[in-house]
Design a protein around this motif. Structure first.
Motif, PDB file in Angstrom:
ATOM      1  N   VAL A  74      -8.042 -44.940  32.587  1.00 38.41           N
ATOM      2  CA  VAL A  74      -9.228 -44.083  32.690  1.00 38.41           C
ATOM      3  C   VAL A  74     -10.020 -44.462  33.939  1.00 38.41           C
ATOM      4  CG1 VAL A  74     -11.412 -43.440  31.612  1.00 38.41           C
ATOM      5  CG2 VAL A  74      -9.355 -43.650  30.206  1.00 38.41           C
ATOM      6  N   ARG A  75     -10.221 -45.774  34.160  1.00 38.67           N
ATOM      7  CA  ARG A  75     -11.004 -46.230  35.317  1.00 38.67           C
ATOM      8  C   ARG A  75     -10.381 -45.761  36.628  1.00 38.67           C
ATOM      9  NH1 ARG A  75     -10.167 -50.173  38.733  1.00 38.67           N
ATOM     10  NH2 ARG A  75      -8.739 -51.410  37.470  1.00 38.67           N
ATOM     11  N   ILE A  76      -9.077 -45.990  36.789  1.00 39.57           N
ATOM     12  CA  ILE A  76      -8.397 -45.606  38.028  1.00 39.57           C
ATOM     13  C   ILE A  76      -8.372 -44.091  38.165  1.00 39.57           C
ATOM     14  CG2 ILE A  76      -6.159 -45.616  39.212  1.00 39.57           C
ATOM     15  CD1 ILE A  76      -5.790 -48.468  38.161  1.00 39.57           C
ATOM     16  N   LEU A 109     -17.039 -50.637  37.893  1.00 43.84           N
ATOM     17  CA  LEU A 109     -17.156 -50.457  36.449  1.00 43.84           C
ATOM     18  C   LEU A 109     -17.833 -51.668  35.819  1.00 43.84           C
ATOM     19  CD1 LEU A 109     -16.693 -48.879  33.870  1.00 43.84           C
ATOM     20  CD2 LEU A 109     -14.370 -49.842  33.770  1.00 43.84           C
ATOM     21  N   ALA A 110     -17.476 -52.867  36.266  1.00 45.11           N
ATOM     22  CA  ALA A 110     -18.100 -54.075  35.722  1.00 45.11           C
ATOM     23  C   ALA A 110     -19.607 -54.044  35.959  1.00 45.11           C
ATOM     24  CB  ALA A 110     -17.471 -55.319  36.351  1.00 45.11           C
ATOM     25  N   ARG A 111     -20.030 -53.640  37.156  1.00 47.85           N
ATOM     26  CA  ARG A 111     -21.467 -53.557  37.454  1.00 47.85           C
ATOM     27  C   ARG A 111     -22.159 -52.546  36.533  1.00 47.85           C
ATOM     28  NH1 ARG A 111     -19.634 -54.399  42.624  1.00 47.85           N
ATOM     29  NH2 ARG A 111     -19.375 -52.207  43.094  1.00 47.85           N
ATOM     30  N   ARG A 112     -21.536 -51.402  36.325  1.00 43.52           N
ATOM     31  CA  ARG A 112     -22.137 -50.372  35.479  1.00 43.52           C
ATOM     32  C   ARG A 112     -22.330 -50.844  34.045  1.00 43.52           C
ATOM     33  NH1 ARG A 112     -19.321 -44.530  36.883  1.00 43.52           N
ATOM     34  NH2 ARG A 112     -19.820 -44.509  39.109  1.00 43.52           N
ATOM     35  N   CYS A 113     -21.442 -51.733  33.594  1.00 42.44           N
ATOM     36  CA  CYS A 113     -21.477 -52.187  32.199  1.00 42.44           C
ATOM     37  C   CYS A 113     -22.155 -53.536  32.014  1.00 42.44           C
ATOM     38  CB  CYS A 113     -20.055 -52.292  31.653  1.00 42.44           C
ATOM     39  SG  CYS A 113     -19.209 -50.727  31.606  1.00 42.44           S
ATOM     40  N   VAL A 159     -17.424 -54.514  20.035  1.00 45.82           N
ATOM     41  CA  VAL A 159     -17.705 -53.087  19.851  1.00 45.82           C
ATOM     42  C   VAL A 159     -18.768 -52.641  20.853  1.00 45.82           C
ATOM     43  CG1 VAL A 159     -18.605 -51.361  18.251  1.00 45.82           C
ATOM     44  CG2 VAL A 159     -17.008 -53.097  17.429  1.00 45.82           C
ATOM     45  N   ASP A 160     -19.779 -53.491  21.078  1.00 49.49           N
ATOM     46  CA  ASP A 160     -20.831 -53.145  22.038  1.00 49.49           C
ATOM     47  C   ASP A 160     -20.247 -52.998  23.447  1.00 49.49           C
ATOM     48  OD1 ASP A 160     -22.802 -53.119  20.127  1.00 49.49           O
ATOM     49  OD2 ASP A 160     -23.489 -55.168  20.540  1.00 49.49           O
ATOM     50  N   THR A 161     -19.329 -53.894  23.820  1.00 48.60           N
ATOM     51  CA  THR A 161     -18.703 -53.814  25.143  1.00 48.60           C
ATOM     52  C   THR A 161     -17.868 -52.548  25.259  1.00 48.60           C
ATOM     53  OG1 THR A 161     -18.674 -56.217  25.391  1.00 48.60           O
ATOM     54  CG2 THR A 161     -17.126 -54.965  26.754  1.00 48.60           C
ATOM     55  N   LEU A 162     -17.110 -52.217  24.214  1.00 49.82           N
ATOM     56  CA  LEU A 162     -16.320 -50.979  24.223  1.00 49.82           C
ATOM     57  C   LEU A 162     -17.230 -49.770  24.394  1.00 49.82           C
ATOM     58  CD1 LEU A 162     -13.586 -51.439  21.475  1.00 49.82           C
ATOM     59  CD2 LEU A 162     -13.239 -51.144  23.929  1.00 49.82           C
ATOM     60  N   GLN A 163     -18.366 -49.774  23.700  1.00 44.12           N
ATOM     61  CA  GLN A 163     -19.299 -48.656  23.803  1.00 44.12           C
ATOM     62  C   GLN A 163     -19.858 -48.550  25.215  1.00 44.12           C
ATOM     63  OE1 GLN A 163     -19.871 -46.315  21.425  1.00 44.12           O
ATOM     64  NE2 GLN A 163     -21.027 -45.235  23.002  1.00 44.12           N
ATOM     65  N   SER A 164     -20.203 -49.694  25.820  1.00 46.35           N
ATOM     66  CA  SER A 164     -20.713 -49.695  27.200  1.00 46.35           C
ATOM     67  C   SER A 164     -19.671 -49.160  28.172  1.00 46.35           C
ATOM     68  CB  SER A 164     -21.113 -51.112  27.626  1.00 46.35           C
ATOM     69  OG  SER A 164     -22.211 -51.561  26.892  1.00 46.35           O
ATOM     70  N   ALA A 168     -20.018 -45.744  30.387  1.00 46.85           N
ATOM     71  CA  ALA A 168     -19.921 -45.800  31.849  1.00 46.85           C
ATOM     72  C   ALA A 168     -18.837 -44.859  32.370  1.00 46.85           C
ATOM     73  CB  ALA A 168     -19.632 -47.229  32.301  1.00 46.85           C
ATOM     74  N   LEU A 169     -17.779 -44.677  31.572  1.00 42.77           N
ATOM     75  CA  LEU A 169     -16.666 -43.806  31.977  1.00 42.77           C
ATOM     76  C   LEU A 169     -16.811 -42.382  31.434  1.00 42.77           C
ATOM     77  CD1 LEU A 169     -13.824 -46.414  31.427  1.00 42.77           C
ATOM     78  CD2 LEU A 169     -14.569 -45.487  33.637  1.00 42.77           C
ATOM     79  N   GLU A 170     -17.856 -42.157  30.632  1.00 39.92           N
ATOM     80  CA  GLU A 170     -18.127 -40.847  30.038  1.00 39.92           C
ATOM     81  C   GLU A 170     -16.948 -40.336  29.215  1.00 39.92           C
ATOM     82  OE1 GLU A 170     -19.419 -38.370  33.302  1.00 39.92           O
ATOM     83  OE2 GLU A 170     -21.336 -39.414  33.450  1.00 39.92           O
TER      84      GLU A 170
END
Length: 195
Positions: free
Chosen positions: A21-23, A32-36, A55-60, A64-66
């Motif tokens: 998804v990121r790429i 992406l790391a900065r956004r999260c 779960v919180d990290t997955l949500q972030s 960030a990736l919408e």
């Protein structure tokens, strides 16, 4: 009694989907790391299946990736990887330990299988200092596109011009020892087993 996939397999699949998804959105890992609010090393461990995100990290990450969190759990069985990057659309990569004046542009990335292949277009800015102390696992392929340089691999130094190519083991110290004619640009491909 039927068992589901092992935890490590689930983490690896989640990481592959996250990277896909990121790429696909043209984001570098650093962006992406900065956004999260994550460190780049933590994001790398998640994408490589080495750790389980909260779960919180997955949500972030999803925000960030919408995308929905469920997107990270999609299975892509039977779908071969394909990476197409139009001219000039490679992803600028800030590599850890990047040498000043060396600019890396990722030209593709495949997520399946046990082999990691990363092709980069490397451009040296005018006056970039030489650096011949790179070391990394796996094989390295270098194809000079423009300029002239001296390239070191271990104790050996080779003079290269446009069209010259090198293929070597990356654990030995290597890199540009001297720029003889600018501008210098080359294709660098890293091939290594996934950890």
């Amino acid at each position: 009694m039927a068992h589901g996939p092992a935890k490590s397999e689930v983490f690896a699949q989640l990481g592959e989907e996250l990277r896909c998804v990121r790429i696909g959105q043209g984001l570098s890992a650093g962006e992406l790391a900065r956004r999260c609010g994550l460190s780049r090393s933590m994001l790398s461990r998640i994408e490589n299946g080495q750790t389980s995100p909260s779960v919180d990290t997955l949500q972030s990450l999803a925000e960030a990736l919408e995308v929905s969190v469920a997107r990270f759990f999609c299975r892509r069985n039977g779908r071969p990887d394909l990476s197409f990057v139009p001219a000039g659309a490679g992803i600028r990569v800030d590599r850890m330990g990047e040498v000043a004046g060396f600019r890396y542009e990722l030209l593709g990335h495949l997520l399946s299988g046990n082999l990691c292949v990363e092709p980069y277009l490397v451009r040296l800015q005018a006056g970039a200092p030489p650096f011949a102390d790179f070391q990394q696992p796996g094989l390295q392929f270098v194809y000079l596109l423009s300029g002239r340089l001296r390239y070191r691999h271990g104790a050996r130094v080779l003079e290269m011009g446009p069209g010259d190519a090198l293929l070597f083991e990356g654990r030995a110290p290597h890199g540009v020892e001297a720029v003889l004619a600018e501008p210098v640009s080359y294709l660098a491909v890293t091939l290594a087993a996934r950890q």
